[in-house]
Structure formats: C-alpha cells, structure tokens
Design an enzyme around this catalytic site. Structure first.
Site, short mmCIF file in Angstrom:
data_model
loop_
_atom_site.label_atom_id
_atom_site.label_comp_id
_atom_site.label_asym_id
_atom_site.label_seq_id
_atom_site.Cartn_x
_atom_site.Cartn_y
_atom_site.Cartn_z
N GLY A 126 -87.39 -14.25 4.34
CA GLY A 126 -88.37 -13.60 5.71
C GLY A 126 -89.47 -14.37 6.49
O GLY A 126 -90.23 -12.86 6.46
N SER A 127 -89.76 -15.06 6.25
CA SER A 127 -90.57 -16.19 6.44
C SER A 127 -92.20 -15.70 5.80
O SER A 127 -93.14 -15.95 6.73
CB SER A 127 -90.37 -15.26 8.06
OG SER A 127 -89.16 -16.24 8.80
N TYR A 138 -80.13 -9.60 -0.20
CA TYR A 138 -81.04 -10.11 -1.36
C TYR A 138 -80.27 -10.00 -2.69
O TYR A 138 -80.07 -10.78 -3.31
CB TYR A 138 -82.17 -10.17 -1.41
CG TYR A 138 -82.75 -11.18 0.18
CD1 TYR A 138 -82.19 -12.76 0.57
CD2 TYR A 138 -83.58 -10.83 0.73
CE1 TYR A 138 -82.57 -13.49 1.18
CE2 TYR A 138 -83.85 -11.54 2.19
CZ TYR A 138 -83.52 -12.83 2.42
OH TYR A 138 -83.44 -13.37 3.17
N SER A 202 -84.84 -19.69 3.76
CA SER A 202 -85.90 -19.70 4.83
C SER A 202 -87.10 -19.84 3.80
O SER A 202 -87.76 -21.30 3.07
CB SER A 202 -86.54 -18.19 5.61
OG SER A 202 -86.60 -18.27 6.29
N ASP A 254 -91.61 -17.59 16.88
CA ASP A 254 -91.47 -16.49 15.80
C ASP A 254 -92.03 -17.19 14.74
O ASP A 254 -93.14 -17.13 14.12
CB ASP A 254 -90.14 -16.12 15.43
CG ASP A 254 -89.55 -15.32 17.28
OD1 ASP A 254 -89.48 -14.79 16.96
OD2 ASP A 254 -88.29 -15.52 17.14
N ASP A 300 -80.08 -23.87 13.00
CA ASP A 300 -81.13 -23.67 13.38
C ASP A 300 -82.55 -24.07 13.14
O ASP A 300 -82.11 -25.45 13.65
CB ASP A 300 -81.00 -23.46 11.63
CG ASP A 300 -82.90 -22.57 10.95
OD1 ASP A 300 -83.03 -22.39 11.82
OD2 ASP A 300 -83.26 -22.89 9.41
N GLY A 331 -78.93 -17.84 8.13
CA GLY A 331 -78.17 -16.38 7.06
C GLY A 331 -76.58 -16.71 7.04
O GLY A 331 -75.95 -15.55 6.60
#
Length: 357
Positions: A126-127, A138, A202, A254, A300, A331
């Site tokens: 989730g960065s 999850y 991530s 992003d 990615d 993902g």
C-alpha cells in the site's frame, strides 16, 4: 512520457486477466481519490473504502486468526494466523464462543512446538499509506501463506504515512519482531528457537528489508526474507521507470508522491529508506544478513530497482534467489488466476522448507 490512458488501458488488458485488471484498477481509482496535491491524505475516506474482513476464531479452511495489540503506546496491533483443526461441535449442536476461541488461547499460552515450524512476520503493501492487516486481499494472502508453510503468520498493522513518516513503519516492524522473539508459543523444534521469516509486498517488502538489516546488525537470526515487488527508488530514474511509466497501473508521479509522504520532509529519494544501497545507504558486507527470495514482476515500473537490489546483496556476499516473472504485473500474487501465481507460491514453499532448519 506515459502514453495516453486509453492506449495504456488497452495494452494492459491484453496482458492482465480481467478480474485482476478490475481489482487493481479499482485500487488505482481509490488511491487517486485519496492523495491530495499538497501531500495530505484523506484518511477517513480511505478507511471507508478499504475492504476489510474481521479475524475469525472459527477455522475457515483450516486457518484461524485473531487480532492482538502488542504495543499500547502506539496502538500497534497484529493479526495472527495459524493452522488449526475445527473445534468439535457439542452434542446439542451449538458452537459457543469458548469452542471458537479456546484453540487460540491455548496457542498463545502454550509450549514450543516439537516440530520445526516457520513464523512469517508479514508487512502488507500500500506504498506506506494504504491498507491494513485486516484488508481483505491481505487477509487472503496471509491465509495462503499459512497453508503453504504449515506455520504461523503474523501480519503487522504498522502505522501509515503521511500521518506517520519514516521511521515509524520500520520501528513498528522491529517491535513486532522483538515481540515474536519473546513468545514461547512461537518457538519450535528440539532447540526451541523462533524460526522467523520476514515477508511483504510493495512497501511491506521495503519494511522487511530494513527490519532484516537491523536484525543482522544486532545479531538476530532471520531465517529468510521473502520480498514481493518490493518498493525501492532513487533520485535517478531507472530504465524500467521511464519505459513502463503509466502503462501497467502505476506512474512515476504516483511513486514520487508516496516517497514524499513517507520520507523525512527534507529528504530526497536517495534517502536510505528508499535507496538502501544508494549514495547515502549502508552496505551489508560482513553482516549476517539473511537469505532472500526476491519476486519481481517484469511489468512493474520499479522492476529494475528490485533487480539492482538483488545484485547489490549478491555483491555484498549474500544468498539471493530472484524469481523474475517478466510478463507479470503488480499484484499478481493476490489472485490465483495465472501461472505466475501458482509458480511463485511453489517457490515460496520451497524457500521456506529449504531454510527452516
């Protein structure tokens, strides 16, 4: 420059299964709504949109879970998963609360297991800003890890950015490791050791690296690191960042937003949190850093960063296995609808078994 949204969507759909495309696209829409240009984040809306599921004391497909607070000072919680046989149904057919919770209570206060078993401390993605240990995707992934490992998974509900910047997520990961080390019920084997693995995707993969590096510096044995599309960066753009910008769900813009939200306010992307082996980073040569299984999705945009990270570990003399799925997107490990998923789950199973003793 990224291509037009329509071109990129069409190209993405030819590679990604429809249900995966819908899942990740929905996340992207929500994430775009939550991030503000001034660097703030709509946490209330994020909590509302997050698809969560409660812990279940009654086993579901052989896996039970419960939530537990391990540090009241910051409200740090974990969700613990374990394989367990279904509780017996009383003669009257009623299944009470005691029948549901007793196996978990017995586990927490129990003695070490005679047979060696892995304990996986998992950090969700989730960065650094999104999701939680109770987020549905999850929860599903942690249950899958229990089934693969036949062990215990501890999913850490670490504090999130931008409300909680560096080093909060790393501190929470370290707290979770120290808590697990102090639990007799998590030890196993004739030597009654904690056979702990770290894992995450991530930002969670980034956290796993930094917790493992700290453990190496303090002489704490980690049995393995399992990184899924770990989030790394740097001030200089990698070739994959330029080539894949905006093509498969994620843009450079992003990623820049999330790093700005997590790193100290005066830091750039060469901060060691983002670029661990960069100009300001710390080498791991000579330290007892753990073995690593590094899962890389070739579509990615940060895949070159992940491959370079693996090369740096090797250069420092550490044991690394890279599984590079060139046609996989971010993902892919969340849904069991591709060969990528099944083959990577086999790799994780083999890695756990090979490094358990």
């Amino acid at each position: 420059m990224a291509g037009s949204d329509e071109v990129n969507r069409n190209e993405c759909k030819t590679v990604v299964p429809l249900n995966t495309w819908v899942l990740i696209s929905n996340f992207k829409v929500a994430y775009n709504m939550l991030r503000r240009p001034d660097g703030t984040f709509d946490r209330d809306l994020a909590e509302y949109l997050d698809r969560r599921t409660p812990a279940n004391a009654h086993p579901t497909e052989g896996v039970a879970s419960f939530d537990h607070v391990i540090d009241n000072s910051v409200g740090l919680g974990v969700r613990i998963y374990r394989a367990v046989a279904p509780a017996p149904v009383p003669a009257n057919g009623a299944v009470g609360a005691a029948a549901a919770t007793l196996p978990i209570l017995e586990f927490l206060t129990g003695a070490p297991s005679a047979d060696p078993l892995p304990v996986i401390i998992f950090f969700h993605g989730g960065s650094f800003a999104h999701s939680s240990s109770s987020t549905l995707i999850y929860d599903h992934l942690c249950r899958r890890l229990v089934k693969l490992s036949k062990g215990v998974v501890i999913s850490v509900d670490y504090r999130r950015a931008p409300e909680h910047r560096y080093p909060c997520a790393y501190d929470d990961g370290w707290t979770a490791l120290k808590w697990a080390l102090a639990q007799p019920c998590l030890r196993s084997g004739a030597d009654a050791r904690l056979r702990v693995f770290l894992s995450g995707d991530s930002s969670g993969g980034n956290i796993a690296h930094h917790v493992a590096a700290r453990a190496a510096g303090e002489g704490i044995k980690i049995y393995g690191n399992i990184l899924l599309n770990a989030m790394f960066g740097g001030t200089e753009r990698a070739e994959s960042e330029r080539r894949l910008d905006g093509k498969y769900f994620v843009t450079i813009q992003d990623r820049d937003w999330y790093w700005k939200a997590y790193l100290p306010e005066d830091a750039d992307r060469d901060h060691p949190a983002c670029n661990p082996f960069g100009p300001n980073g710390r080498r791991l040569k000579g330290l007892p850093f753990t073995k690593s299984l590094i899962i890389v999705s070739g579509l990615d945009l940060t895949c070159d960063r992940q491959l370079a990270y693996a090369d740096e570990l090797r250069e420092d003399g550490h044991d690394v296995k890279v599984v590079h799925r060139e046609k996989a997107t971010i993902g892919f490990y969340l849904l069991s609808n591709t060969d990528h998923y099944h083959e990577v789950m086999e790799e994780i199973t083999d890695f756990l078994q090979a490094n358990l003793i």
